[in-house]
Write a protein that holds these residues in place. Structure first.
Motif, PDB file in Angstrom:
ATOM      1  N   ALA A   1       0.808  -1.217   0.000  1.00 20.10           N
ATOM      2  CA  ALA A   1       0.000   0.000   0.000  1.00 20.10           C
ATOM      3  C   ALA A   1       0.844   1.270   0.000  1.00 20.10           C
ATOM      4  O   ALA A   1       0.299   2.372  -0.074  1.00 20.10           O
ATOM      5  N   ALA A   2       2.158   1.146   0.091  1.00 24.90           N
ATOM      6  CA  ALA A   2       3.013   2.345   0.183  1.00 24.90           C
ATOM      7  C   ALA A   2       2.951   3.183  -1.087  1.00 24.90           C
ATOM      8  O   ALA A   2       2.806   2.663  -2.185  1.00 24.90           O
ATOM      9  N   ALA A   3       3.061   4.497  -0.884  1.00 30.37           N
ATOM     10  CA  ALA A   3       3.188   5.430  -2.010  1.00 30.37           C
ATOM     11  C   ALA A   3       4.676   5.720  -2.184  1.00 30.37           C
ATOM     12  O   ALA A   3       5.214   6.690  -1.644  1.00 30.37           O
ATOM     13  N   VAL A   4       5.329   4.818  -2.895  1.00 28.98           N
ATOM     14  CA  VAL A   4       6.779   4.915  -3.081  1.00 28.98           C
ATOM     15  C   VAL A   4       7.080   6.045  -4.068  1.00 28.98           C
ATOM     16  O   VAL A   4       6.445   6.116  -5.123  1.00 28.98           O
ATOM     17  N   ALA A   5       8.031   6.896  -3.735  1.00 29.00           N
ATOM     18  CA  ALA A   5       8.409   7.963  -4.668  1.00 29.00           C
ATOM     19  C   ALA A   5       8.986   7.340  -5.937  1.00 29.00           C
ATOM     20  O   ALA A   5       9.860   6.476  -5.864  1.00 29.00           O
ATOM     21  N   ASP A   6       8.496   7.767  -7.076  1.00 29.55           N
ATOM     22  CA  ASP A   6       8.989   7.216  -8.339  1.00 29.55           C
ATOM     23  C   ASP A   6      10.385   7.734  -8.678  1.00 29.55           C
ATOM     24  O   ASP A   6      11.143   7.075  -9.386  1.00 29.55           O
ATOM     25  N   PHE A   7      10.698   8.927  -8.162  1.00 33.86           N
ATOM     26  CA  PHE A   7      11.994   9.555  -8.480  1.00 33.86           C
ATOM     27  C   PHE A   7      12.668  10.059  -7.211  1.00 33.86           C
ATOM     28  O   PHE A   7      11.992  10.383  -6.233  1.00 33.86           O
TER      29      PHE A   7
ATOM     30  N   LYS B   1      15.242   7.816 -11.553  1.00 34.62           N
ATOM     31  CA  LYS B   1      14.153   6.901 -11.232  1.00 34.62           C
ATOM     32  C   LYS B   1      14.509   5.959 -10.088  1.00 34.62           C
ATOM     33  O   LYS B   1      15.629   5.464 -10.017  1.00 34.62           O
ATOM     34  N   ASN B   2      13.541   5.719  -9.208  1.00 37.87           N
ATOM     35  CA  ASN B   2      13.698   4.690  -8.182  1.00 37.87           C
ATOM     36  C   ASN B   2      13.313   3.328  -8.772  1.00 37.87           C
ATOM     37  O   ASN B   2      12.494   3.266  -9.681  1.00 37.87           O
ATOM     38  N   PRO B   3      13.875   2.243  -8.222  1.00 36.70           N
ATOM     39  CA  PRO B   3      13.449   0.918  -8.688  1.00 36.70           C
ATOM     40  C   PRO B   3      11.993   0.664  -8.311  1.00 36.70           C
ATOM     41  O   PRO B   3      11.526   1.151  -7.283  1.00 36.70           O
ATOM     42  N   ASP B   4      11.275  -0.090  -9.129  1.00 38.49           N
ATOM     43  CA  ASP B   4       9.890  -0.476  -8.820  1.00 38.49           C
ATOM     44  C   ASP B   4       9.935  -1.747  -7.959  1.00 38.49           C
ATOM     45  O   ASP B   4      10.193  -2.841  -8.458  1.00 38.49           O
ATOM     46  N   ILE B   5       9.698  -1.559  -6.676  1.00 37.85           N
ATOM     47  CA  ILE B   5       9.835  -2.659  -5.708  1.00 37.85           C
ATOM     48  C   ILE B   5       8.810  -3.757  -5.996  1.00 37.85           C
ATOM     49  O   ILE B   5       9.127  -4.945  -6.009  1.00 37.85           O
ATOM     50  N   LEU B   6       7.589  -3.338  -6.249  1.00 39.19           N
ATOM     51  CA  LEU B   6       6.507  -4.292  -6.490  1.00 39.19           C
ATOM     52  C   LEU B   6       6.789  -5.153  -7.730  1.00 39.19           C
ATOM     53  O   LEU B   6       6.574  -6.370  -7.713  1.00 39.19           O
ATOM     54  N   ALA B   7       7.291  -4.510  -8.777  1.00 40.54           N
ATOM     55  CA  ALA B   7       7.606  -5.266  -9.998  1.00 40.54           C
ATOM     56  C   ALA B   7       8.719  -6.282  -9.726  1.00 40.54           C
ATOM     57  O   ALA B   7       8.694  -7.400 -10.250  1.00 40.54           O
TER      58      ALA B   7
ATOM     59  N   GLY C   1      -0.968  -5.518  -5.073  1.00 47.13           N
ATOM     60  CA  GLY C   1      -0.461  -4.171  -5.302  1.00 47.13           C
ATOM     61  C   GLY C   1      -1.593  -3.163  -5.284  1.00 47.13           C
ATOM     62  O   GLY C   1      -2.776  -3.518  -5.336  1.00 47.13           O
ATOM     63  N   PHE C   2      -1.219  -1.908  -5.213  1.00 45.69           N
ATOM     64  CA  PHE C   2      -2.172  -0.810  -5.302  1.00 45.69           C
ATOM     65  C   PHE C   2      -1.860  -0.012  -6.545  1.00 45.69           C
ATOM     66  O   PHE C   2      -0.736  -0.034  -7.041  1.00 45.69           O
ATOM     67  N   ALA C   3      -2.837   0.726  -7.026  1.00 45.55           N
ATOM     68  CA  ALA C   3      -2.566   1.681  -8.092  1.00 45.55           C
ATOM     69  C   ALA C   3      -3.396   2.921  -7.840  1.00 45.55           C
ATOM     70  O   ALA C   3      -4.574   2.831  -7.489  1.00 45.55           O
ATOM     71  N   ALA C   4      -2.762   4.061  -7.968  1.00 48.59           N
ATOM     72  CA  ALA C   4      -3.460   5.334  -7.868  1.00 48.59           C
ATOM     73  C   ALA C   4      -3.448   5.951  -9.251  1.00 48.59           C
ATOM     74  O   ALA C   4      -2.388   6.130  -9.849  1.00 48.59           O
TER      75      ALA C   4
ATOM     76  N   SER D   1      -3.040  -2.839 -16.900  1.00 48.39           N
ATOM     77  CA  SER D   1      -1.666  -3.097 -17.345  1.00 48.39           C
ATOM     78  C   SER D   1      -0.701  -3.216 -16.167  1.00 48.39           C
ATOM     79  O   SER D   1       0.240  -4.004 -16.220  1.00 48.39           O
ATOM     80  N   LYS D   2      -0.953  -2.501 -15.056  1.00 46.05           N
ATOM     81  CA  LYS D   2      -0.094  -2.679 -13.869  1.00 46.05           C
ATOM     82  C   LYS D   2      -0.225  -4.101 -13.313  1.00 46.05           C
ATOM     83  O   LYS D   2       0.754  -4.720 -12.918  1.00 46.05           O
ATOM     84  N   LEU D   3      -1.458  -4.611 -13.246  1.00 48.30           N
ATOM     85  CA  LEU D   3      -1.692  -5.970 -12.747  1.00 48.30           C
ATOM     86  C   LEU D   3      -0.856  -6.983 -13.527  1.00 48.30           C
ATOM     87  O   LEU D   3      -0.196  -7.857 -12.962  1.00 48.30           O
TER      88      LEU D   3
END
Ligand code: CTP
Ligand code: CA
Length: 226
Positions: free
Chosen positions: A98-104, A127-133, A147-150, A161-163
Motif C-alpha cells: 500500500a506504500a506510495a513509493v516515490a517514483d523519483f 528513477k527509483n526501482p519499482d519494488i513491487l515489480a 499491489g495498489f494503483a493510484a 496493465s499494472k496488474l
C-alpha cells in the motif's frame, strides 16, 4: 470483546505490508515526498492482526501510530524500503504493497545545505526501482502479491496493465480524482482486479472495511494456491 467474536481466519499467514510515503532527500534539511498518510496500510495491519495473521509493516513516516504487537520497520527512502522489503520477502506468505513509493529521487544528495545566494538550483531526478515489480519477478507460487494503483485518468486501462506487468495476484485500483478516494482521506472507492481477469467494483467505504475485503480476497486466493 469484539475481537473475540472475529474469526481468526488469517492464522498461519505472515503478511508483509508496506505503507506511507517515502522521503527522498535533497540536502541535510530538505526532501521530496507525497500526500500519503499511511491510513490504508495501517488499516490493513490492524485488521490482519485481529484476524490472526503475523504482520510485518515496512513504512515511511506515518501520520498515526501502528497497532501494538506488529513488527514495524521504519524507513525513509525508496531505496531503503526496497532493501528491507527484499530482505523480508522470503518469509512472507502474502505481501500487500500500500506504500506510495516515490517514483523519483534527487540524482545527487548535497552534503551541505543548499544556500539561497547564487543561482537558482535545478533539481535533477533519477528513477527509483519499482519494488513491487521486482517482487512480481521473484515471487514463489505460494506467495500472494497484492499491489495498489493510484490513477487520475485512463483508470481501468492503467490498472489492468499494472496488474499484468507487475505479475500481481490482485490489484487494488484507486481513482484518486474522485472525492472520498485515496490520499489522506478516511474513505476509499476501489476496484479489485485479479490475475484471473475477474473484477469487482466497490462502493465508497471506510479504509478499515476496504482492508477487510482485501484480506477476504487474500484468503480466497490462498485456497487456490493450495
Ligand atoms: N511501487 C513500488 N515501487 C515503486 C513505485 C511503486 O513498489 N518505485 C508500488 C506501490 O507500492 C503500489 C504500486 O507499485 O503498490 C503502484 O504504484 P503506482 O504509483 O500507482 O504505479 P507506478 O507503477 O509507480 O506507475 P505510475 O506512478 O507512473 O502510475
Ligand atoms: Ca508511482
Amino acid at each position: 470483546i469484539y475481537s473475540l467474536l472475529m474469526p481468526r481466519d488469517l492464522q498461519g499467514e505472515h503478511i508483509l505490508v508496506t505503507a506511507g510515503p517515502t522521503e527522498e532527500p535533497l540536502d541535510p534539511v530538505r526532501f521530496i515526498t507525497n500526500r500519503s498518510s499511511g491510513k490504508m496500510g495501517l488499516a490493513i495491519c490492524k485488521r490482519a492482526q485481529i484476524r490472526g495473521a503475523e504482520v510485518t509493516l515496512i513504512s515511511g513516516p506515518l501520520k498515526a501510530e501502528p497497532p501494538n504487537g506488529i513488527r514495524h520497520i521504519r524507513i525513509r527512502t525508496a531505496l531503503e524500503m526496497r532493501d528491507r522489503v527484499l530482505e523480508e520477502f522470503p518469509r512472507a506468505s502474502a505481501v500487500i504493497k500500500a506504500a506510495a513509493v516515490a517514483d523519483f529521487r534527487p540524482a545527487s544528495l548535497e552534503r551541505d545545505k543548499i544556500k539561497k545566494d547564487g543561482m537558482e538550483p535545478t533539481i535533477v531526478l533519477t528513477k527509483n526501482p519499482d519494488i513491487l515489480a521486482e517482487l512480481g519477478r521473484t515471487k514463489r507460487p505460494d506467495q500472494i502479491l497484492v499491489g495498489f494503483a493510484a490513477e487520475t485518468r485512463d483508470v481501468l486501462e492503467n490498472g489492468r496493465s499494472k496488474l499484468k506487468n507487475k505479475n500481481l495476484d490482485m490489484l487494488v485500483l484507486n481513482d484518486v480524482s474522485k472525492p472520498g478516494a485515496g490520499f489522506d482521506c478516511d474513505t476509499n472507492i476501489v476496484r479489485f482486479l485479479f490475475r484471473s481477469g475477474e473484477e469487482e467494483q466497490m462502493d465508497i467505504m471506510s479504509k478499515e472495511k476496504v482492508a477487510d475485503l482485501i484480506l477476504d480476497r487474500v484468503i480466497r486466493l490462498r485456497s487456490k494456491t493450495e
